[in-house]
Design an enzyme around this catalytic site. Structure first.
Site, PDB file in Angstrom:
ATOM      1  N   SER A 153       0.678  -1.125   0.068  1.00  0.00           N
ATOM      2  CA  SER A 153      -0.021   0.066  -0.083  1.00  0.00           C
ATOM      3  C   SER A 153       0.989   1.290   0.078  1.00  0.00           C
ATOM      4  CB  SER A 153      -0.903   0.100   1.306  1.00  0.00           C
ATOM      5  OG  SER A 153      -0.227  -0.314   2.351  1.00  0.00           O
ATOM      6  N   HIS A 165       1.464   4.927   4.469  1.00  0.00           N
ATOM      7  CA  HIS A 165       0.773   5.555   3.262  1.00  0.00           C
ATOM      8  C   HIS A 165       1.129   6.963   3.072  1.00  0.00           C
ATOM      9  CE1 HIS A 165      -2.735   2.548   4.017  1.00  0.00           C
ATOM     10  NE2 HIS A 165      -1.571   1.893   3.734  1.00  0.00           N
TER      11      HIS A 165
END
Length: 306
Positions: A213, A267
């Site tokens: 991610s 992230h």
């Protein structure tokens, strides 16, 4: 064209004058002599009008064939703002390419990363120690195991985790690779993975995490930079893309803050790392014009060429 049009007007008027004279000769025998004068006056007026039209047409034709007028028509005497249609041409490596300037090699690196990540998931099932060796672990990275900045992108916590990340990769990766090409796309992906794991390492030193991610967030960051940089060139297309990216980022931020088990620092770091990489090595289209000022396309001139 104006001169030819004026010549056609003169020809038509001359025919009309000749027809009027023949008609007036036929009517002379049956009408008064005074009827000639208005018709002759009409013939003189129409002939003069035709001569004026011919003169104006020739002057206009001569004026439009001068070098200054020709340059003005080509846009050399005024600045030109590229339109969407003109933006359909691009120059890459000195060669004008048709289409929208995208790479001919569609999803080459995106598919390669997907296959490699799936192989990493299969290796986790076959050899469980693979996860222990490659997961992101802050103390291990600080002690010198720098490969853990990259290998977590090949590992996942579950099949659902793997499937969601690969779906996200193809959703945004295909678009960015089309603009950047496979090599630069891979560089952005790796930069996002490294930056995400690096930020996560120093933000939560003792945490352990896996997943791609952070690297995918880097792709999103680079795609944002691409559309911000070329917003004037792509117009409404970039506006819609940036709006969609904003919605995705906001949704992921809300999920990360309300749900547990999500490495929000990875992230955030991945997005910043990918955006920085996209700014430095990403596509940067500059207009290319010929010596007359006509737009021939757009040349990709990144700040740092790989």
């Amino acid at each position: 064209k104006n001169a030819i049009g004026a010549t056609m007007v003169v020809t038509n008027v001359t025919t009309c004058v000749r027809f009027d004279r023949e008609a007036s000769s036929a009517l002379m025998a049956r009408s008064a002599v005074r009827a000639r004068r208005p018709r002759r006056r009409l013939g003189v007026i129409t002939t003069c009008a035709a001569a004026v039209l011919l003169f104006v047409g020739c002057c206009d034709a001569l004026e439009t064939t001068t070098p200054r007028a020709a340059a003005a028509r080509r846009g050399a005497l005024r600045p030109r703002t590229p339109t969407t249609k003109e933006a359909a041409l691009r120059v890459r490596g000195g060669v004008i390419l048709g289409g929208d300037g995208r790479s001919k090699q569609k999803d080459q690196m995106t598919n390669a990363i997907t296959v490699t990540t799936l192989a990493g998931g299969a290796a986790q099932v076959k050899w469980p120690q693979w996860t222990e060796w490659g997961a992101k672990h802050g103390p291990s990275i600080i002690s010198g195991q720098w490969w853990r900045l990259v290998t977590p992108a090949l590992l996942h916590g579950s099949v659902v985790h793997l499937a969601c990340n690969m779906f996200s990769l193809h959703s945004v990766g295909s678009s960015l690779e089309a603009w950047y090409g496979p090599n630069r796309f891979l560089a952005v992906y790796v930069a996002g993975a490294v930056a995400g794991n690096l930020v996560s390492t120093f933000a939560r030193v003792g945490g352990i995490s896996v997943g791609a991610s952070g690297a995918i967030a880097g792709v999103v960051g680079a795609l944002s930079v691409h559309h911000l940089r070329h917003r004037d060139l792509f117009g409404a297309h970039s506006d819609r893309a940036l709006q969609s990216i904003g919605h995705v980022v906001l949704l992921n931020a809300m999920l990360g803050l309300t749900m547990g088990g999500i490495d929000n620092w990875a992230h955030l770091g991945g997005f910043i790392g990918g955006a920085a990489a996209g700014y430095v090595i990403g596509a940067r289209y500059v207009p290319v014009r010929d010596r007359f000022g006509r737009l021939r396309g757009y040349k990709d001139e990144p700040l740092l060429r790989l």
